[in-house]
Design an enzyme around this catalytic site. Structure first.
Site, mmCIF file in Angstrom:
data_model
loop_
_atom_site.group_PDB
_atom_site.id
_atom_site.type_symbol
_atom_site.label_atom_id
_atom_site.label_comp_id
_atom_site.label_asym_id
_atom_site.label_seq_id
_atom_site.Cartn_x
_atom_site.Cartn_y
_atom_site.Cartn_z
ATOM 1 N N TRP A 166 92.930 76.944 19.411
ATOM 2 C CA TRP A 166 92.651 75.878 20.382
ATOM 3 C C TRP A 166 93.923 75.164 20.793
ATOM 4 C CZ3 TRP A 166 88.837 76.644 23.297
ATOM 5 C CH2 TRP A 166 87.709 77.300 22.803
ATOM 6 N N ASP A 216 92.737 66.551 20.411
ATOM 7 C CA ASP A 216 91.525 67.311 20.721
ATOM 8 C C ASP A 216 90.655 67.285 19.469
ATOM 9 O OD1 ASP A 216 89.527 69.133 21.103
ATOM 10 O OD2 ASP A 216 90.840 70.848 21.505
ATOM 11 N N LYS A 276 79.266 69.923 19.065
ATOM 12 C CA LYS A 276 79.409 70.122 17.619
ATOM 13 C C LYS A 276 78.805 68.936 16.870
ATOM 14 C CE LYS A 276 83.301 72.532 19.300
ATOM 15 N NZ LYS A 276 82.960 73.912 19.053
HETATM 16 N N1 PMP Z 1 88.910 72.545 21.421
HETATM 17 C C1 PMP Z 1 88.311 72.852 20.270
HETATM 18 C C2 PMP Z 1 88.949 72.416 18.988
HETATM 19 C C3 PMP Z 1 87.113 73.567 20.269
HETATM 20 O O1 PMP Z 1 86.518 73.878 19.123
HETATM 21 C C4 PMP Z 1 86.541 73.945 21.502
HETATM 22 C C5 PMP Z 1 85.222 74.686 21.586
HETATM 23 N N2 PMP Z 1 84.875 75.483 20.569
HETATM 24 C C6 PMP Z 1 87.223 73.624 22.672
HETATM 25 C C7 PMP Z 1 88.382 72.907 22.606
HETATM 26 C C8 PMP Z 1 86.672 74.017 24.023
HETATM 27 O O2 PMP Z 1 85.610 73.178 24.284
HETATM 28 P P1 PMP Z 1 84.679 73.345 25.549
HETATM 29 O O3 PMP Z 1 83.906 74.584 25.381
HETATM 30 O O4 PMP Z 1 83.843 72.086 25.484
HETATM 31 O O5 PMP Z 1 85.556 73.360 26.759
#
Ligand code: PMP
Length: 360
Positions: free
Chosen positions: A102, A172, A196
Protein backbone atom coordinates in the site's frame (compact mmCIF):
# COMPACT_ATOMS: atom_id res chain seq x y z
CA UNK A 1 -29.66 -18.03 10.09
CA UNK A 2 -26.05 -18.98 10.47
CA UNK A 3 -23.25 -16.45 10.33
CA UNK A 4 -19.67 -17.39 9.55
CA UNK A 5 -16.45 -16.02 10.98
CA UNK A 6 -15.30 -13.96 8.01
CA UNK A 7 -11.56 -13.17 8.03
CA UNK A 8 -11.69 -10.99 4.91
CA UNK A 9 -9.31 -8.04 4.75
CA UNK A 10 -12.09 -5.82 3.49
CA UNK A 11 -14.93 -5.44 2.96
CA UNK A 12 -14.86 -7.15 6.32
CA UNK A 13 -17.20 -8.27 9.08
CA UNK A 14 -19.49 -5.70 10.64
CA UNK A 15 -20.71 -6.00 14.23
CA UNK A 16 -23.83 -8.16 14.28
CA UNK A 17 -25.60 -5.68 16.58
CA UNK A 18 -25.08 -2.99 13.96
CA UNK A 19 -26.51 -5.15 11.19
CA UNK A 20 -29.52 -6.00 13.38
CA UNK A 21 -30.15 -2.33 14.08
CA UNK A 22 -29.83 -1.46 10.39
CA UNK A 23 -32.32 -4.23 9.62
CA UNK A 24 -34.79 -2.94 12.19
CA UNK A 25 -34.50 0.57 10.79
CA UNK A 26 -34.42 -0.44 7.15
CA UNK A 27 -38.00 0.35 6.10
CA UNK A 28 -38.80 3.12 8.57
CA UNK A 29 -35.97 5.06 10.16
CA UNK A 30 -37.16 6.31 13.54
CA UNK A 31 -40.73 7.03 12.49
CA UNK A 32 -39.75 8.96 9.38
CA UNK A 33 -41.55 6.47 7.14
CA UNK A 34 -38.44 6.13 4.95
CA UNK A 35 -35.29 4.10 4.71
CA UNK A 36 -32.08 6.09 5.23
CA UNK A 37 -31.31 5.17 1.62
CA UNK A 38 -34.34 7.11 0.46
CA UNK A 39 -33.66 10.32 2.38
CA UNK A 40 -32.51 13.58 0.90
CA UNK A 41 -29.01 14.26 2.14
CA UNK A 42 -30.18 17.82 2.86
CA UNK A 43 -33.25 16.82 4.86
CA UNK A 44 -33.31 17.21 8.63
CA UNK A 45 -33.37 13.45 9.21
CA UNK A 46 -30.16 12.74 7.34
CA UNK A 47 -28.48 15.91 8.62
CA UNK A 48 -29.07 14.65 12.17
CA UNK A 49 -27.60 11.23 11.28
CA UNK A 50 -24.54 12.89 9.69
CA UNK A 51 -23.97 15.26 12.60
CA UNK A 52 -24.28 12.46 15.18
CA UNK A 53 -21.78 10.28 13.27
CA UNK A 54 -19.26 13.11 13.15
CA UNK A 55 -19.75 13.94 16.84
CA UNK A 56 -19.23 10.30 17.81
CA UNK A 57 -16.16 9.97 15.58
CA UNK A 58 -14.69 13.12 17.15
CA UNK A 59 -15.38 11.80 20.63
CA UNK A 60 -13.89 8.35 19.94
CA UNK A 61 -10.71 9.73 18.38
CA UNK A 62 -10.57 12.91 20.51
CA UNK A 63 -10.27 15.00 17.35
CA UNK A 64 -9.26 18.58 18.24
CA UNK A 65 -11.43 21.51 17.06
CA UNK A 66 -8.83 22.67 14.51
CA UNK A 67 -9.27 19.50 12.46
CA UNK A 68 -11.99 18.94 9.85
CA UNK A 69 -13.58 15.53 9.56
CA UNK A 70 -14.85 14.54 6.12
CA UNK A 71 -16.97 11.65 4.86
CA UNK A 72 -15.92 11.27 1.24
CA UNK A 73 -16.02 8.79 -1.62
CA UNK A 74 -13.30 7.45 -3.87
CA UNK A 75 -11.65 5.18 -1.30
CA UNK A 76 -8.23 5.49 0.24
CA UNK A 77 -6.90 5.21 -3.31
CA UNK A 78 -8.26 8.68 -4.14
CA UNK A 79 -6.40 10.04 -1.14
CA UNK A 80 -3.16 8.91 -2.75
CA UNK A 81 -3.83 11.79 -5.19
CA UNK A 82 -5.71 14.20 -2.95
CA UNK A 83 -2.83 14.36 -0.49
CA UNK A 84 -0.25 15.77 -2.95
CA UNK A 85 -2.86 17.89 -4.75
CA UNK A 86 -3.72 19.65 -1.49
CA UNK A 87 -0.60 19.48 0.63
CA UNK A 88 2.25 20.50 -1.67
CA UNK A 89 1.38 24.19 -1.13
CA UNK A 90 4.09 25.53 -3.41
CA UNK A 91 6.68 22.89 -2.52
CA UNK A 92 8.01 20.45 -5.08
CA UNK A 93 8.52 17.26 -3.12
CA UNK A 94 7.35 15.00 -0.32
CA UNK A 95 8.83 12.18 1.75
CA UNK A 96 7.32 8.70 1.68
CA UNK A 97 8.09 5.68 3.84
CA UNK A 98 7.85 2.39 1.96
CA UNK A 99 6.76 -0.51 4.15
CA UNK A 100 4.67 -2.57 1.76
CA UNK A 101 2.26 -2.84 -1.12
CA UNK A 102 0.00 0.00 0.00
CA UNK A 103 2.93 2.34 0.59
CA UNK A 104 4.06 1.53 -2.94
CA UNK A 105 0.68 2.43 -4.38
CA UNK A 106 0.71 5.76 -2.53
CA UNK A 107 4.26 6.41 -3.80
CA UNK A 108 3.36 5.59 -7.41
CA UNK A 109 0.44 8.01 -7.32
CA UNK A 110 2.45 10.66 -5.46
CA UNK A 111 5.05 10.55 -8.26
CA UNK A 112 2.43 11.80 -10.69
CA UNK A 113 2.27 15.08 -8.78
CA UNK A 114 5.61 15.71 -7.10
CA UNK A 115 9.17 14.62 -6.49
CA UNK A 116 8.88 11.66 -4.18
CA UNK A 117 11.76 11.01 -1.82
CA UNK A 118 11.51 7.48 -0.46
CA UNK A 119 13.05 8.35 2.89
CA UNK A 120 13.08 4.76 4.15
CA UNK A 121 12.13 1.38 2.75
CA UNK A 122 11.92 -2.17 4.00
CA UNK A 123 11.62 -3.63 0.52
CA UNK A 124 15.04 -5.32 0.84
CA UNK A 125 13.70 -7.42 3.70
CA UNK A 126 10.57 -8.23 1.65
CA UNK A 127 8.60 -5.88 3.86
CA UNK A 128 8.98 -7.91 7.03
CA UNK A 129 10.16 -5.04 9.19
CA UNK A 130 9.95 -1.27 9.71
CA UNK A 131 13.10 0.86 9.39
CA UNK A 132 13.90 2.69 12.65
CA UNK A 133 13.32 6.40 12.39
CA UNK A 134 17.02 7.07 13.03
CA UNK A 135 17.70 5.62 9.55
CA UNK A 136 15.14 7.75 7.70
CA UNK A 137 16.52 10.24 5.19
CA UNK A 138 13.89 12.94 5.62
CA UNK A 139 14.19 16.19 3.68
CA UNK A 140 13.81 19.45 5.59
CA UNK A 141 11.88 21.04 2.73
CA UNK A 142 9.43 18.17 2.20
CA UNK A 143 5.81 19.27 1.96
CA UNK A 144 4.77 16.29 4.09
CA UNK A 145 5.80 12.81 5.19
CA UNK A 146 3.48 9.98 4.12
CA UNK A 147 3.40 6.55 5.73
CA UNK A 148 1.14 3.52 6.11
CA UNK A 149 0.72 2.67 9.82
CA UNK A 150 -0.71 -0.74 8.99
CA UNK A 151 0.12 -2.64 5.83
CA UNK A 152 -2.96 -4.76 5.19
CA UNK A 153 -1.23 -7.25 2.88
CA UNK A 154 2.12 -7.73 4.62
CA UNK A 155 0.71 -7.56 8.15
CA UNK A 156 3.27 -4.98 9.27
CA UNK A 157 2.19 -2.32 11.76
CA UNK A 158 3.83 0.70 13.36
CA UNK A 159 3.34 0.53 17.12
CA UNK A 160 4.79 4.05 17.36
CA UNK A 161 4.17 7.39 15.66
CA UNK A 162 7.02 8.95 13.67
CA UNK A 163 8.23 12.39 14.73
CA UNK A 164 8.48 14.68 11.72
CA UNK A 165 8.79 17.97 13.57
CA UNK A 166 7.14 20.82 11.68
CA UNK A 167 6.62 18.76 8.52
CA UNK A 168 3.00 17.49 8.42
CA UNK A 169 2.64 13.75 8.95
CA UNK A 170 0.15 12.00 6.66
CA UNK A 171 -1.13 8.53 7.49
CA UNK A 172 -3.07 5.96 5.46
CA UNK A 173 -4.86 4.37 8.40
CA UNK A 174 -7.26 2.32 6.28
CA UNK A 175 -6.71 -0.91 8.17
CA UNK A 176 -5.96 0.39 11.67
CA UNK A 177 -8.10 3.47 12.39
CA UNK A 178 -10.42 2.80 15.38
CA UNK A 179 -8.48 -0.31 16.43
CA UNK A 180 -6.80 1.63 19.25
CA UNK A 181 -6.50 5.23 20.51
CA UNK A 182 -4.47 7.59 18.33
CA UNK A 183 -3.09 11.04 19.11
CA UNK A 184 -4.60 13.03 16.24
CA UNK A 185 -2.56 16.13 17.13
CA UNK A 186 0.54 14.39 15.75
CA UNK A 187 -0.92 14.25 12.23
CA UNK A 188 -1.62 16.66 9.41
CA UNK A 189 -3.89 14.23 7.57
CA UNK A 190 -5.36 10.86 8.52
CA UNK A 191 -7.41 8.93 5.98
CA UNK A 192 -9.06 5.53 5.84
CA UNK A 193 -11.29 3.56 3.52
CA UNK A 194 -14.26 2.46 5.61
CA UNK A 195 -14.57 -1.18 4.64
CA UNK A 196 -12.40 -2.60 7.45
CA UNK A 197 -13.08 -1.03 10.84
CA UNK A 198 -15.64 1.64 9.99
CA UNK A 199 -18.51 0.44 7.83
CA UNK A 200 -19.40 -0.57 4.30
CA UNK A 201 -17.25 0.18 1.26
CA UNK A 202 -17.94 3.44 -0.53
CA UNK A 203 -17.06 5.77 2.34
CA UNK A 204 -13.67 7.28 3.11
CA UNK A 205 -12.99 9.07 6.37
CA UNK A 206 -10.52 11.95 6.03
CA UNK A 207 -9.31 14.07 8.95
CA UNK A 208 -7.33 17.18 7.99
CA UNK A 209 -5.72 19.92 10.08
CA UNK A 210 -7.43 23.15 9.06
CA UNK A 211 -4.33 25.19 8.31
CA UNK A 212 -3.32 22.68 5.62
CA UNK A 213 -6.36 23.45 3.49
CA UNK A 214 -7.05 26.14 0.93
CA UNK A 215 -3.89 25.97 -1.17
CA UNK A 216 -4.59 23.11 -3.53
CA UNK A 217 -2.61 22.95 -6.76
CA UNK A 218 -4.16 24.68 -9.74
CA UNK A 219 -6.10 22.23 -11.84
CA UNK A 220 -7.19 20.20 -8.82
CA UNK A 221 -10.64 18.77 -9.52
CA UNK A 222 -13.20 20.56 -7.35
CA UNK A 223 -14.21 17.28 -5.72
CA UNK A 224 -10.57 16.62 -4.81
CA UNK A 225 -10.08 19.89 -2.96
CA UNK A 226 -10.15 19.40 0.82
CA UNK A 227 -11.38 22.96 1.34
CA UNK A 228 -14.34 22.51 -1.00
CA UNK A 229 -15.31 19.33 0.80
CA UNK A 230 -14.77 20.75 4.28
CA UNK A 231 -16.66 23.98 3.56
CA UNK A 232 -19.55 21.95 2.16
CA UNK A 233 -19.46 19.60 5.19
CA UNK A 234 -18.85 16.66 2.83
CA UNK A 235 -22.01 17.53 0.89
CA UNK A 236 -20.59 19.33 -2.13
CA UNK A 237 -22.30 16.55 -4.03
CA UNK A 238 -24.46 13.67 -2.86
CA UNK A 239 -22.48 11.85 -0.18
CA UNK A 240 -22.61 8.07 0.38
CA UNK A 241 -25.54 8.45 2.76
CA UNK A 242 -26.21 4.84 3.70
CA UNK A 243 -22.53 4.06 4.31
CA UNK A 244 -22.25 7.22 6.44
CA UNK A 245 -25.29 6.12 8.47
CA UNK A 246 -23.85 2.63 9.01
CA UNK A 247 -20.51 4.11 10.05
CA UNK A 248 -22.46 6.13 12.61
CA UNK A 249 -24.01 2.94 13.96
CA UNK A 250 -20.53 1.41 14.21
CA UNK A 251 -19.29 4.47 16.15
CA UNK A 252 -22.17 4.08 18.60
CA UNK A 253 -21.35 0.39 18.96
CA UNK A 254 -17.71 1.32 19.69
CA UNK A 255 -18.84 3.75 22.37
CA UNK A 256 -21.04 1.08 23.97
CA UNK A 257 -18.04 -1.28 23.96
CA UNK A 258 -16.00 1.21 25.99
CA UNK A 259 -14.26 3.16 23.23
CA UNK A 260 -10.88 2.69 21.63
CA UNK A 261 -8.90 1.83 24.77
CA UNK A 262 -11.20 -1.12 25.33
CA UNK A 263 -10.92 -2.10 21.65
CA UNK A 264 -7.12 -1.93 21.86
CA UNK A 265 -7.06 -4.37 24.76
CA UNK A 266 -9.32 -6.85 22.98
CA UNK A 267 -7.46 -6.45 19.67
CA UNK A 268 -4.08 -7.00 21.29
CA UNK A 269 -5.35 -10.09 23.07
CA UNK A 270 -6.81 -11.53 19.86
CA UNK A 271 -3.58 -10.88 17.94
CA UNK A 272 -1.39 -12.29 20.74
CA UNK A 273 -3.38 -15.53 20.76
CA UNK A 274 -2.99 -15.97 17.04
CA UNK A 275 0.74 -15.16 16.93
CA UNK A 276 1.38 -17.45 19.93
CA UNK A 277 -0.35 -20.26 18.05
CA UNK A 278 1.73 -19.62 14.94
CA UNK A 279 5.06 -19.30 16.77
CA UNK A 280 4.41 -22.23 19.09
CA UNK A 281 3.29 -24.62 16.36
CA UNK A 282 6.47 -25.49 14.51
CA UNK A 283 4.05 -25.78 11.60
CA UNK A 284 2.87 -22.27 10.80
CA UNK A 285 5.10 -19.32 10.11
CA UNK A 286 4.74 -15.54 10.12
CA UNK A 287 7.79 -13.75 8.69
CA UNK A 288 7.26 -10.31 10.25
CA UNK A 289 9.59 -9.01 12.99
CA UNK A 290 7.88 -9.45 16.34
CA UNK A 291 7.88 -5.75 17.23
CA UNK A 292 6.05 -4.73 14.08
CA UNK A 293 3.45 -7.41 13.68
CA UNK A 294 -0.03 -6.19 12.85
CA UNK A 295 -2.90 -6.51 15.29
CA UNK A 296 -5.35 -6.41 12.39
CA UNK A 297 -3.95 -8.58 9.56
CA UNK A 298 -2.08 -11.76 10.39
CA UNK A 299 -0.50 -13.51 7.40
CA UNK A 300 0.89 -17.01 7.87
CA UNK A 301 2.09 -19.94 5.83
CA UNK A 302 1.79 -23.68 6.36
CA UNK A 303 4.86 -25.93 6.54
CA UNK A 304 3.59 -27.62 3.38
CA UNK A 305 2.05 -25.22 0.86
CA UNK A 306 0.53 -28.20 -0.95
CA UNK A 307 -1.94 -28.38 1.94
CA UNK A 308 -3.19 -24.79 1.52
CA UNK A 309 -6.34 -25.85 -0.30
CA UNK A 310 -7.08 -28.57 2.26
CA UNK A 311 -6.59 -26.07 5.08
CA UNK A 312 -9.01 -23.61 3.49
CA UNK A 313 -11.62 -26.27 2.73
CA UNK A 314 -11.53 -27.76 6.23
CA UNK A 315 -11.59 -24.30 7.84
CA UNK A 316 -14.65 -23.39 5.76
CA UNK A 317 -16.41 -26.50 7.03
CA UNK A 318 -16.24 -25.16 10.59
CA UNK A 319 -17.38 -21.68 9.56
CA UNK A 320 -13.94 -20.04 9.21
CA UNK A 321 -13.95 -18.28 5.84
CA UNK A 322 -11.91 -15.97 3.60
CA UNK A 323 -8.58 -17.06 5.04
CA UNK A 324 -6.55 -17.23 1.85
CA UNK A 325 -3.64 -14.80 1.65
CA UNK A 326 -3.45 -11.88 -0.75
CA UNK A 327 -2.91 -13.05 -4.34
CA UNK A 328 0.50 -11.36 -4.35
CA UNK A 329 1.89 -13.28 -1.36
CA UNK A 330 -0.09 -16.52 -1.12
CA UNK A 331 -0.44 -18.53 2.08
CA UNK A 332 -3.09 -17.48 4.57
CA UNK A 333 -4.17 -14.21 6.10
CA UNK A 334 -6.54 -13.74 9.02
CA UNK A 335 -7.89 -10.21 9.24
CA UNK A 336 -9.19 -9.67 12.75
CA UNK A 337 -10.70 -6.20 12.85
CA UNK A 338 -12.85 -4.82 15.67
CA UNK A 339 -15.95 -6.69 14.53
CA UNK A 340 -14.28 -10.13 14.59
CA UNK A 341 -15.44 -11.59 17.90
CA UNK A 342 -12.77 -13.04 20.17
CA UNK A 343 -14.65 -16.34 19.87
CA UNK A 344 -13.84 -16.27 16.15
CA UNK A 345 -10.12 -16.09 16.90
CA UNK A 346 -10.49 -18.85 19.53
CA UNK A 347 -12.22 -21.07 16.97
CA UNK A 348 -9.48 -20.36 14.43
CA UNK A 349 -6.75 -21.14 16.97
CA UNK A 350 -8.40 -24.45 17.90
CA UNK A 351 -8.75 -25.37 14.24
CA UNK A 352 -5.12 -24.45 13.44
CA UNK A 353 -3.80 -26.52 16.35
CA UNK A 354 -5.89 -29.49 15.32
CA UNK A 355 -4.86 -29.16 11.65
CA UNK A 356 -1.16 -28.99 12.60
CA UNK A 357 -1.50 -32.08 14.81
CA UNK A 358 -3.11 -34.05 12.02
CA UNK A 359 -0.74 -32.91 9.27
CA UNK A 360 2.52 -31.88 10.97
N1 PMP B 1 -4.52 1.53 1.85
C1 PMP B 1 -4.60 0.42 2.59
C2 PMP B 1 -3.67 0.27 3.76
C3 PMP B 1 -5.53 -0.57 2.27
O1 PMP B 1 -5.60 -1.67 3.00
C4 PMP B 1 -6.39 -0.37 1.17
C5 PMP B 1 -7.45 -1.38 0.79
N2 PMP B 1 -7.24 -2.67 1.08
C6 PMP B 1 -6.24 0.79 0.42
C7 PMP B 1 -5.33 1.73 0.79
C8 PMP B 1 -7.12 1.05 -0.78
O2 PMP B 1 -8.37 1.39 -0.30
P1 PMP B 1 -9.62 1.62 -1.24
O3 PMP B 1 -9.99 0.32 -1.82
O4 PMP B 1 -10.64 2.17 -0.27
O5 PMP B 1 -9.23 2.64 -2.26
Amino acid sequence: MSRIYNFSAGPAMLPEEVLQQAREEMLDWQGSGMSVMEMSHRGKEFLSIAAQAEADLRELLAVPANYKVMFLQGGASSQFAMVPLNLLRGKSGADYINTGMWSKKAIAEGKRYCNVNVAASSEDSKFTTIPAQAQWQLKADAAYVHYTPNETIGGVEFHWVPDTGEVPLVADMSSTLFSRPVDVTKFGVIYAGAQKNIGPAGLTVVIVREDLMGESQSGTPTMFDYKTQADAESMYNTPPTYAWYLAGLVFQWLKRKGGLQAMAEINKRKADKLYATIDGSGYYRNPVDKDCRSWMNVPFTLADANLDKTFLAEAAEVGLKTLSGHRSVGGMRASIYNAMPEAGVDTLVDFMQDFARRNG
